[in-house]
Design a protein around this motif. Structure first.
Motif, mmCIF file in Angstrom:
data_model
loop_
_atom_site.group_PDB
_atom_site.id
_atom_site.type_symbol
_atom_site.label_atom_id
_atom_site.label_comp_id
_atom_site.label_asym_id
_atom_site.label_seq_id
_atom_site.Cartn_x
_atom_site.Cartn_y
_atom_site.Cartn_z
ATOM 1 N N GLU A 261 -12.364 -5.154 -11.261
ATOM 2 C CA GLU A 261 -11.523 -4.190 -10.805
ATOM 3 C C GLU A 261 -10.693 -4.450 -9.397
ATOM 4 O O GLU A 261 -9.667 -4.422 -9.152
ATOM 5 N N ARG A 262 -11.762 -5.145 -8.546
ATOM 6 C CA ARG A 262 -11.110 -5.781 -7.144
ATOM 7 C C ARG A 262 -9.971 -6.814 -7.581
ATOM 8 O O ARG A 262 -9.071 -6.735 -6.969
ATOM 9 N N LEU A 263 -10.129 -7.686 -8.602
ATOM 10 C CA LEU A 263 -8.970 -8.688 -8.944
ATOM 11 C C LEU A 263 -7.860 -7.936 -9.602
ATOM 12 O O LEU A 263 -6.542 -8.161 -9.191
ATOM 13 N N GLN A 264 -8.028 -6.799 -10.114
ATOM 14 C CA GLN A 264 -6.798 -6.187 -10.653
ATOM 15 C C GLN A 264 -6.159 -5.413 -9.394
ATOM 16 O O GLN A 264 -4.891 -5.245 -9.343
ATOM 17 N N ARG B 24 -4.110 -7.992 -7.558
ATOM 18 C CA ARG B 24 -3.052 -8.487 -8.232
ATOM 19 C C ARG B 24 -1.844 -7.404 -8.084
ATOM 20 O O ARG B 24 -0.645 -7.608 -7.963
ATOM 21 N N LEU B 25 -2.141 -5.952 -8.125
ATOM 22 C CA LEU B 25 -1.214 -5.025 -8.034
ATOM 23 C C LEU B 25 -0.704 -4.983 -6.456
ATOM 24 O O LEU B 25 0.438 -4.713 -6.328
ATOM 25 N N ARG B 26 -1.539 -5.101 -5.402
ATOM 26 C CA ARG B 26 -1.239 -5.071 -4.250
ATOM 27 C C ARG B 26 -0.328 -6.309 -3.735
ATOM 28 O O ARG B 26 0.661 -6.211 -3.061
ATOM 29 N N VAL C 271 4.987 2.574 -2.508
ATOM 30 C CA VAL C 271 4.472 1.882 -1.385
ATOM 31 C C VAL C 271 3.281 2.823 -0.748
ATOM 32 O O VAL C 271 2.514 2.057 -0.307
ATOM 33 N N LYS C 272 3.007 4.272 -1.070
ATOM 34 C CA LYS C 272 2.040 4.798 -0.466
ATOM 35 C C LYS C 272 0.452 4.228 -1.403
ATOM 36 O O LYS C 272 -0.407 4.278 -0.801
ATOM 37 N N LYS C 273 0.863 3.681 -2.543
ATOM 38 C CA LYS C 273 -0.176 2.934 -3.360
ATOM 39 C C LYS C 273 -0.671 2.184 -2.619
ATOM 40 O O LYS C 273 -1.950 1.492 -2.467
ATOM 41 N N ILE D 257 -4.430 1.317 -0.934
ATOM 42 C CA ILE D 257 -5.316 0.033 -1.375
ATOM 43 C C ILE D 257 -5.809 -0.511 -0.028
ATOM 44 O O ILE D 257 -6.840 -0.958 0.163
ATOM 45 N N ASP D 258 -5.016 -0.600 1.027
ATOM 46 C CA ASP D 258 -5.216 -1.130 2.454
ATOM 47 C C ASP D 258 -6.107 -0.453 2.917
ATOM 48 O O ASP D 258 -7.275 -0.790 3.614
#
Length: 255
Positions: A132-135, A138-140, A110-112, A116-117
């Motif tokens: 990297e932005r795309l990755q 996707r993670l977000r 959740v902190k991750k 990102i935000d």
């Protein structure tokens, strides 16, 4: 909000599973068998809703969160809407293994999401390469889908409210390990002994789920309102205590 047997009947709360699929431990909540289907005793359902609601209101009034769990198709949207309305966390996608028993790891995820935000706000995100932005995006998106609804849950919940305990057996086991009270809609094919507060009900029909959750969330909202009123009264009392000596000093000065 009083529970009327008639409204439960109209919502189809009384329809259980086929008699051959039943769990004998549900016998105390079965009224009769009709056309090979077990019919749930709605008088017992109404009483159990009242019992569960009193306990849920108390938990909400204490300031602890109630985590709603329902990943089956016909319950997902209802749970998301009702839980959001009372600002309670919910899981409507796949249950993340270790959600309760490994809560520290879940909090890290959740902190991750929050970090990102922050990257997007402070411009760090734009310094990354396109790949990297795309990755990161996707993670977000993945984290949001699985954990977005629990992002405000900073500690273990005070209780779980589950729809379909057979389907959500992992969540049930984790809550049992940690002695977290379990409230649940329990159909005739499930073992009620796994739950602390049983609400015998049809857990397959959206109308039935909606009806039970309307009562449950209203009780939670009542507990939250009680907590708010108590806080306001305490704050008012504290401010009166602060001003009282001032008046006394002023009176002494006049003398």
């Amino acid at each position: 909000m009083a529970v009327e047997v008639k409204e439960l009947l109209e919502a189809g709360v009384h329809f259980g599973h086929l008699t051959r699929k039943w769990d004998p431990n549900m016998a105390p909540y079965v009224y009769m068998e009709r056309n090979g289907i077990h019919i749930i005793n709605l008088y017992k359902t109404a009483a159990k809703i009242e019992e569960a609601n009193a306990a849920l209101a108390k938990i909400a009034a204490s300031g602890r969160k109630i985590l709603f769990v329902a990943t089956k198709k016909q319950a997902k949207d209802i749970v998301a809407e009702k839980a959001s309305a009372i600002n309670m966390p919910y899981i409507t996608e796949r249950w993340p293994g270790g959600m309760l028993t490994n809560f520290v790891t879940i909090r890290k995820a959740v902190k991750k999401m929050a970090s990102i935000d922050r990257m997007k706000k402070d411009g760090t995100f734009n310094t990354l390469s396109k790949k990297e932005r795309l990755q990161v995006d996707r993670l977000r998106a993945k984290l949001e889908k699985n954990l977005g609804s629990i992002s405000d849950m900073t500690r273990l919940p005070g209780a779980l409210f589950v729809i379909d305990i057979k389907r959500e057996h992992i969540a049930i086991k984790e809550a049992q390990k940690l002695n977290i009270p379990i409230f649940a809609m329990v159909d005739t094919n499930s073992d009620p002994r796994q739950v602390d507060y049983v609400i015998p009900a049809n857990d397959d029909a959206s109308k039935s789920i909606d009806k039970i959750l309307t009562h449950v969330t209203a009780a939670v909202a009542g507990g939250l309102a009680e907590r708010k009123a108590e806080k306001e009264a305490a704050a008012e009392g504290a401010s009166k205590t602060k001003t009282a000596p001032t008046k006394k000093v002023a009176a002494e000065e006049e003398e």
